[in-house]
Motif scaffolding. Structure first.
Motif, PDB file in Angstrom:
ATOM      1  N   ALA A 557     -93.425 -16.071  11.883  1.00 40.99           N
ATOM      2  CA  ALA A 557     -92.761 -16.806  10.495  1.00 40.99           C
ATOM      3  C   ALA A 557     -93.354 -18.254  10.632  1.00 40.99           C
ATOM      4  N   ARG A 558     -93.239 -18.682   9.353  1.00 38.71           N
ATOM      5  CA  ARG A 558     -93.710 -20.244   9.368  1.00 38.71           C
ATOM      6  C   ARG A 558     -92.421 -21.114   9.005  1.00 38.71           C
ATOM      7  N   PHE A 559     -92.075 -22.365   9.510  1.00 37.81           N
ATOM      8  CA  PHE A 559     -91.145 -23.138   9.180  1.00 37.81           C
ATOM      9  C   PHE A 559     -91.890 -24.732   8.905  1.00 37.81           C
ATOM     10  N   SER A 560     -91.449 -25.114   7.958  1.00 34.76           N
ATOM     11  CA  SER A 560     -92.076 -26.583   7.748  1.00 34.76           C
ATOM     12  C   SER A 560     -91.243 -27.590   8.284  1.00 34.76           C
ATOM     13  N   THR A 561     -91.903 -28.628   8.681  1.00 36.35           N
ATOM     14  CA  THR A 561     -91.233 -29.638   9.295  1.00 36.35           C
ATOM     15  C   THR A 561     -92.308 -31.024   9.178  1.00 36.35           C
ATOM     16  N   PRO A 562     -91.641 -32.152   8.964  1.00 34.60           N
ATOM     17  CA  PRO A 562     -92.529 -33.210   8.579  1.00 34.60           C
ATOM     18  C   PRO A 562     -92.990 -33.836   9.777  1.00 34.60           C
ATOM     19  N   ASP A 563     -92.529 -33.194  11.071  1.00 34.19           N
ATOM     20  CA  ASP A 563     -92.910 -33.540  12.480  1.00 34.19           C
ATOM     21  C   ASP A 563     -93.710 -32.596  13.230  1.00 34.19           C
ATOM     22  N   ALA A 564     -94.191 -31.800  12.824  1.00 34.68           N
ATOM     23  CA  ALA A 564     -95.071 -30.848  13.354  1.00 34.68           C
ATOM     24  C   ALA A 564     -96.072 -31.501  14.560  1.00 34.68           C
ATOM     25  N   THR A 565     -96.479 -32.579  14.366  1.00 36.38           N
ATOM     26  CA  THR A 565     -97.406 -33.121  15.381  1.00 36.38           C
ATOM     27  C   THR A 565     -96.933 -33.216  16.718  1.00 36.38           C
ATOM     28  N   ARG A 566     -95.420 -33.414  16.596  1.00 32.94           N
ATOM     29  CA  ARG A 566     -94.911 -33.897  17.936  1.00 32.94           C
ATOM     30  C   ARG A 566     -93.791 -32.714  18.146  1.00 32.94           C
ATOM     31  N   ILE A 567     -94.110 -31.455  17.577  1.00 30.53           N
ATOM     32  CA  ILE A 567     -93.334 -30.459  18.024  1.00 30.53           C
ATOM     33  C   ILE A 567     -93.642 -29.900  19.428  1.00 30.53           C
ATOM     34  N   ALA A 568     -93.009 -29.641  20.550  1.00 27.72           N
ATOM     35  CA  ALA A 568     -93.532 -29.304  21.672  1.00 27.72           C
ATOM     36  C   ALA A 568     -93.090 -27.666  21.998  1.00 27.72           C
ATOM     37  N   SER A 569     -91.808 -27.284  21.554  1.00 28.04           N
ATOM     38  CA  SER A 569     -91.227 -25.813  21.420  1.00 28.04           C
ATOM     39  C   SER A 569     -90.320 -25.731  20.655  1.00 28.04           C
ATOM     40  N   ALA A 570     -90.098 -24.316  20.423  1.00 26.68           N
ATOM     41  CA  ALA A 570     -89.200 -23.973  19.512  1.00 26.68           C
ATOM     42  C   ALA A 570     -88.417 -22.781  20.251  1.00 26.68           C
ATOM     43  N   ARG A 571     -87.008 -22.630  20.015  1.00 30.22           N
ATOM     44  CA  ARG A 571     -86.127 -21.937  20.564  1.00 30.22           C
ATOM     45  C   ARG A 571     -85.211 -21.141  19.735  1.00 30.22           C
ATOM     46  N   LEU A 572     -84.982 -19.906  19.823  1.00 30.23           N
ATOM     47  CA  LEU A 572     -83.733 -19.307  19.243  1.00 30.23           C
ATOM     48  C   LEU A 572     -82.553 -19.186  20.231  1.00 30.23           C
ATOM     49  N   LEU A 573     -81.524 -19.808  19.729  1.00 28.40           N
ATOM     50  CA  LEU A 573     -80.506 -19.546  20.742  1.00 28.40           C
ATOM     51  C   LEU A 573     -79.248 -18.843  19.905  1.00 28.40           C
ATOM     52  N   LYS A 574     -78.932 -17.891  20.687  1.00 27.60           N
ATOM     53  CA  LYS A 574     -77.646 -16.877  20.301  1.00 27.60           C
ATOM     54  C   LYS A 574     -76.455 -17.687  20.271  1.00 27.60           C
ATOM     55  N   PRO A 575     -75.691 -17.656  19.310  1.00 25.08           N
ATOM     56  CA  PRO A 575     -74.324 -18.506  19.445  1.00 25.08           C
ATOM     57  C   PRO A 575     -73.464 -18.010  20.539  1.00 25.08           C
ATOM     58  N   SER A 576     -72.567 -18.891  20.850  1.00 21.48           N
ATOM     59  CA  SER A 576     -71.680 -18.247  22.131  1.00 21.48           C
ATOM     60  C   SER A 576     -70.263 -17.679  21.324  1.00 21.48           C
ATOM     61  N   SER A 577     -69.969 -16.635  22.121  1.00 23.83           N
ATOM     62  CA  SER A 577     -68.664 -16.025  22.054  1.00 23.83           C
ATOM     63  C   SER A 577     -68.011 -15.974  23.457  1.00 23.83           C
ATOM     64  N   VAL A 578     -66.904 -16.913  23.828  1.00 27.11           N
ATOM     65  CA  VAL A 578     -66.537 -16.981  25.107  1.00 27.11           C
ATOM     66  C   VAL A 578     -65.128 -16.924  25.260  1.00 27.11           C
ATOM     67  N   THR A 579     -64.974 -16.294  26.232  1.00 31.24           N
ATOM     68  CA  THR A 579     -63.379 -16.463  26.782  1.00 31.24           C
ATOM     69  C   THR A 579     -63.443 -16.351  28.339  1.00 31.24           C
ATOM     70  N   HIS A 580     -62.580 -17.023  29.162  1.00 35.74           N
ATOM     71  CA  HIS A 580     -62.155 -16.820  30.585  1.00 35.74           C
ATOM     72  C   HIS A 580     -63.820 -16.990  31.343  1.00 35.74           C
ATOM     73  N   VAL A 581     -64.650 -18.009  30.809  1.00 35.06           N
ATOM     74  CA  VAL A 581     -65.826 -18.264  31.137  1.00 35.06           C
ATOM     75  C   VAL A 581     -66.736 -17.163  31.096  1.00 35.06           C
ATOM     76  N   THR A 582     -66.439 -16.070  30.320  1.00 33.35           N
ATOM     77  CA  THR A 582     -67.260 -14.910  29.859  1.00 33.35           C
ATOM     78  C   THR A 582     -68.016 -14.885  28.854  1.00 33.35           C
TER      79      THR A 582
END
Length: 636
Positions: A557-582
């Motif tokens: 997939a393509r994502f537009s950004t005006p800062d393409a030349t300085r992008i070093a990495s891309a990450r997908l972070l799954k959001p947290s669902s936490v209780t009792h540090v679990t």
């Protein structure tokens, strides 16, 4: 004036001006931590103003794909609130700096939860009854098992207060109504056997004191029954005592809908569960493991499965596996489940505590060796280190079994891709810690914050309070911790920390057993802090200006950004669902990328065990480690 006299005068002046000296020191500290150079190196903490009406005891927290933070208290570890049926859930919108109340139908305090592929949060279990300490118990009580040996007729219902009578004539009454099914006839060849119907219920002695205590298994008649009913229907109890009664689990189950912002009832759990862990599997279904049942007994390895498409729970005898409560589980790339050893403590002090790889397809469990301080895994935390492709899990700190005052500085790391995985030593934490919150950041580091050295922030090696205010960031590339700014609010039991879409980390909760003196009951911490990591003070942030709202595993997939030349990495972070540090949801997936003049092309890995279906935050990170504000993307 002699030197001695001078010292005396200076001491008197210092004492007389102690408030002024303290104020000056505090002003200097405030000045130092707000300098740009300090924030660039250590980051910055800030208190979040919470309107009085929205201050709750944060027991559970989850980041929804709407960008809002779901804060669940339920009864909030408050017995009065439980008895008043005062259950609370609050939504915090970081973008609008706004709080709203959500109606909470039952006590989801100490439930389990995990995100479903459509972004709904599955919340199952909770509290049916609060613990009762031995000192508070006036009447002998216990679990009565009703037996029905008659296969004829419908199930039999007995009202609350039904009396069971012992051979000695002592009376015990049921706390709730109970229905016992009819017996079943089972034919084996030419022989027919009758299997009695069974149901369980709490009973309390009609008289106070120890006279009604029974410590051996016994049979009881049901008052008022005559004829065949008196023979076929009876009670059996292993013991009826004045021992402590543990929390009892609930069996209600909900999906929290982030769009409509409400709980939606699903089919009930098969078992009542308090302190369970829920984890999603590669096909989209969820399994629930461990927990205390409605009578406060740990479930003996009886787990169950949530059929996501049908919104109902089914028994899963093929997944029989015993764990202590709130076991920390991580979905592996090949679909297996790794148990790090972290847990919340209820259960056997020996069984189920050894970490290992659970093949849920064949129900085989392969223990892994090497964990140091193996008796210090209660209230420890663990994460799937970034990026998830590396298949490394790290365990942080932990305490001794039960209300032990001891804890450990140990961190250990395991590489699950190895032929014979084993834990290896990681860098020690700055101080012994339990209840430590661990948050994956978009620059492939891990923030560790909060916790205490002693049980629930209490006594540790002679000190009455042991909350930890130091925070640090683990850098996997260096295998080392780097100190960050100290927090200002103590966090221990019942505390949470979550990455926000803007790259900050929100921290809340904390439930100390005692106050600062160690003599009086503690007060639940309702203040909220937000940490801005050092990467937010390194200059302009890259921006994501466009791209698809959905992506498919294995696709580009393509994502537009005006800062393409300085992008070093891309990450997908799954959001947290936490209780009792679990937290079974949190993970960071690296996306291979290619830059062009006005954007980047990223490729999503194919494996569902690596990228489970659901909503993710897409971060673009520049060469300085500065992340963009996240763009929400659904992976199918």
């Amino acid at each position: 004036m002699s030197g001695l006299a001078t010292l005396v005068v200076l001491a008197v002046v210092a004492v007389a001006n102690r408030p002024m000296v303290a104020a000056g020191a505090e002003a200097l500290h405030t000045y130092q931590i707000n300098r740009q150079s300090y924030k660039e190196k250590y980051g910055h903490w800030a208190r979040l103003p919470v309107p009085h009406g929205f201050r709750v005891n944060a027991i559970h927290a989850a980041l929804l794909h709407t960008g809002k933070v779901l804060i669940i208290a339920g009864s909030g570890n408050n017995k009065d609130a439980f008895e008043e049926k005062s259950f609370r859930t609050v939504l915090y919108d970081p973008a609008a700096e706004k709080f709203t109340e959500v109606p909470t139908p039952t006590d989801v305090f100490c439930a389990g939860h995990t995100f479903l592929p459509d972004g709904n949060l599955l919340v199952a279990g909770g509290t049916k009854s609060y613990e009762v300490l031995e000192s508070e118990i006036e009447r002998a009580a216990g679990v009565m098992k009703l037996k029905n040996e008659s296969p004829d007729g419908p199930p039999r219902e007995f009202a609350k207060g039904t009396a069971f009578v012992s051979a000695a004539g002592l009376v015990y009454r049921t706390r709730t109504k109970v229905t016992v099914p009819a017996a079943r006839k089972v034919t084996h060849g030419t022989h027919t056997m009758v299997h009695a119907g069974e149901a369980e219920v709490w009973v309390d002695a009609a008289v106070k004191g120890d006279r009604a205590v029974v410590r051996k298994p016994a049979q009881y008649t049901i008052e008022g029954l005559t004829g065949p009913d008196a023979r076929n229907l009876y009670g059996v109890a292993d013991k009826i005592t004045r021992e402590k009664q543990e929390y009892g689990g609930d069996k209600t189950s909900y999906e929290f809908d982030p769009v409509r912002e409400r709980y939606v009832r699903t089919g009930d759990l098969r078992d009542h569960r308090w302190y369970p862990t829920l984890i999603g599997l590669t096909g989209g279904d969820v399994i629930a493991v461990s927990g205390l049942d409605e009578f406060g007994r740990i479930l003996p390895g009886r787990n169950e499965r949530y059929l996501t498409d049908e919104k109902r729970w089914v028994a899963a005898p093929e997944l029989k596996r015993y764990f202590p409560t709130y076991p920390s589980l991580h979905l592996m790339a090949d679909g297996k489940v790794f148990y790090s050893g972290s847990n919340a403590g209820y259960g056997s002090d020996t069984e189920g505590r050894t970490p290992g790889i659970w093949d849920v397809g064949r129900n085989r469990f392969r223990e892994v060796p090497g964990l140091r301080d193996p008796r210090m895994t209660e209230t420890s935390s663990s994460v799937l280190l970034p990026p998830a492709q590396d298949q490394k899990v790290m365990i942080f700190g932990g305490g001794g079994i039960g209300d032990s005052e001891e804890s450990t500085r140990r961190t250990d790391i395991i590489d699950l891709d190895q032929k014979s995985p084993a834990y290896r030593p990681g860098p020690d934490l700055p101080r012994p810690a339990r209840y430590l919150s661990t948050v994956l950041l978009p620059d492939d580091t891990v923030l560790t914050t909060g916790g205490s050295s002693g049980y629930r922030g209490g006594m540790y090696r002679g000190r009455p309070r042991s909350d930890l205010f130091n925070s640090q960031i683990y850098q996997p590339s260096q295998n080392a911790f780097v100190a960050t700014a100290d927090s200002t609010v103590g966090r221990n039991y019942h505390a949470e920390a979550i990455l926000l879409p803007d790259g900050r980390v929100i921290t809340m909760g904390g439930d100390p057993l005692y106050d600062r003196t160690g003599k009086n009951a503690g007060t639940f911490e309702q203040r909220i802090e937000v940490f801005s990591p050092p990467y937010l003070f390194q200059g302009p942030r890259p921006a994501v200006t466009g791209g698809p709202a959905e992506v498919t595993r294995g696709a580009t997939a393509r994502f537009s950004t005006p800062d393409a030349t300085r992008i070093a990495s891309a990450r997908l972070l799954k959001p947290s669902s936490v209780t009792h540090v679990t937290d079974t949801d949190q993970r960071s997936v690296a996306l291979p990328l290619k830059r062009d003049a006005r954007g980047v092309r990223v490729t999503v890995p194919r494996k569902a065990g690596l990228v489970p279906s659901g909503w993710y935050m897409l971060f673009l990170v520049d060469e300085k480690g500065v992340p963009s504000v996240a763009r929400w993307v659904r992976v199918r």
